[in-house]
Design a protein around this motif. Sequence first.
Motif, short mmCIF file in Angstrom:
data_model
loop_
_atom_site.label_atom_id
_atom_site.label_comp_id
_atom_site.label_asym_id
_atom_site.label_seq_id
_atom_site.Cartn_x
_atom_site.Cartn_y
_atom_site.Cartn_z
N LYS A 149 0.83 -1.21 0.00
CA LYS A 149 0.00 0.00 0.00
C LYS A 149 0.86 1.26 0.00
O LYS A 149 0.56 2.24 -0.68
CB LYS A 149 -0.93 0.01 1.22
CG LYS A 149 -2.14 -0.89 1.09
CD LYS A 149 -3.04 -0.70 2.31
CE LYS A 149 -4.28 -1.55 2.24
NZ LYS A 149 -5.14 -1.36 3.42
N GLU B 8 4.97 -5.41 -5.08
CA GLU B 8 5.77 -4.24 -4.66
C GLU B 8 7.03 -4.11 -5.52
O GLU B 8 7.41 -3.01 -5.93
CB GLU B 8 6.14 -4.36 -3.19
CG GLU B 8 6.89 -3.15 -2.67
CD GLU B 8 7.29 -3.28 -1.21
OE1 GLU B 8 8.07 -2.43 -0.74
OE2 GLU B 8 6.83 -4.23 -0.54
N TYR C 30 -5.59 -4.04 -6.74
CA TYR C 30 -5.90 -3.01 -5.74
C TYR C 30 -7.04 -2.12 -6.23
O TYR C 30 -7.28 -1.99 -7.44
CB TYR C 30 -4.67 -2.17 -5.41
CG TYR C 30 -4.09 -1.38 -6.56
CD1 TYR C 30 -4.41 -0.03 -6.74
CD2 TYR C 30 -3.20 -1.96 -7.46
CE1 TYR C 30 -3.88 0.71 -7.78
CE2 TYR C 30 -2.65 -1.23 -8.51
CZ TYR C 30 -2.99 0.10 -8.66
OH TYR C 30 -2.46 0.82 -9.70
N LEU D 167 6.12 -3.12 -9.23
CA LEU D 167 5.59 -1.76 -9.29
C LEU D 167 6.72 -0.75 -9.52
O LEU D 167 6.52 0.30 -10.13
CB LEU D 167 4.84 -1.43 -7.99
CG LEU D 167 3.98 -0.18 -7.98
CD1 LEU D 167 2.83 -0.29 -8.98
CD2 LEU D 167 3.42 0.07 -6.59
N ILE E 42 -6.72 2.72 -0.18
CA ILE E 42 -6.35 1.54 -0.95
C ILE E 42 -6.90 0.27 -0.31
O ILE E 42 -6.73 0.05 0.89
CB ILE E 42 -4.81 1.43 -1.08
CG1 ILE E 42 -4.24 2.68 -1.74
CG2 ILE E 42 -4.42 0.17 -1.87
CD1 ILE E 42 -2.73 2.81 -1.62
N ILE F 18 2.16 1.74 -3.56
CA ILE F 18 1.10 2.23 -4.43
C ILE F 18 0.81 3.70 -4.12
O ILE F 18 0.66 4.52 -5.03
CB ILE F 18 -0.18 1.38 -4.25
CG1 ILE F 18 0.05 -0.04 -4.76
CG2 ILE F 18 -1.37 2.02 -4.98
CD1 ILE F 18 -1.05 -1.02 -4.40
#
Length: 366
Positions: free
Chosen positions: A76, A268, A239, A271, A90, A79
């Motif tokens: 999170k 993660e 998400y 991303l 989120i 993001i």
Amino acid sequence: MSCDYLSRANKGISKLQPYQAGKPIEELERELGIKDIIKLASNENPLGFPASAKQAITKHLDELTFYPDANGFSLKKAISEKFKVKQEQITLGNGSNDLIELIARTFVHDEDEVIFAQYAFIVYPLVTQALNAKAVVVPAKNWGHDLPAMLAAITDKTKLVVVANPNNPTGTFLESAELEQFIKQVPENVLVVLDEAYTEFTPVSRRAPSLQWVDKYPNLIVCRTFSKAYGLAGLRIGYAVSSPEIMGILNRVRQPFNCNSLALVAAEAVLADDAYLAKAYENNLAGLKLITEFCEQEKLPYIPSMGNFITIDFGKPAQPIYQQLLQKGVIVRPIAGYGMPNHLRISIGLPEQNQRLINGLKEILN
């Protein structure tokens, strides 16, 4: 068996049929006894599993005896930082499918209405039917969403309006201004679910700033996934971004530990892997160009696509063409279940896979 267990199930489920996924490579190998099969059926990333995700998984393998972080704090945070949204906006899910089902299960009651477009992702009617809600299917416009008609379809029974951009299985795309104008006009008590599973394949200059819209429109929920452009389909991770209030309500219903440990760390890692994402985008762009040029040469109608797939109209039932491609070791997706019996949806592969598809189609059609 003396008991009719189907009659004991929730009322909406009695009329459901199970979701039909794309045919797995292993199944075709068993059926036909052939090897060297390529799968262009499920809109998966042909580049293979990202090295960045593999490294992250390897590093955390010894931690699998522990439950995952139920709140997904680290993912999170990543993001939040990348997309400039608050962590309390989120919600993480087992793919974006899980999130769409969670949203519907949280807000939709028996006989409420859910609006979506004709030719929209088949999970929308499945979820609606399972809840015994009423599906309001708005006829498509040029194979895509007719937003004014969807707006006109809203009644006092409407709980959700679901919009996919780009749309699956047609690949159609809504421009940012048109989409925001629609969201602005939806009553605040009706939730708008914007399904952006394929957004990373669209040009950045035309991509809607949808995650920032959430602050302006409190009834908006944006769903995204790591299954497509990020190459993590097998790990099932996605998400949603919404208002903190909606996120808090979803968390009351969300299953504990609904995202596994390896999916969290892999998401993660990828991303932050801009190189992998850029390569996926460029490969897709080149593949779409190659296949659309083939369609134009062969005078095959197709639906212009902004996704990582293209839907072709063969002008006659497409099932025999699908079967002949299977014999050549090429798996694509028939979509008669969407009311498109003359079409095949074909995922974009690597250059050599796209060419093999084209060669196979040339042999079949000529």
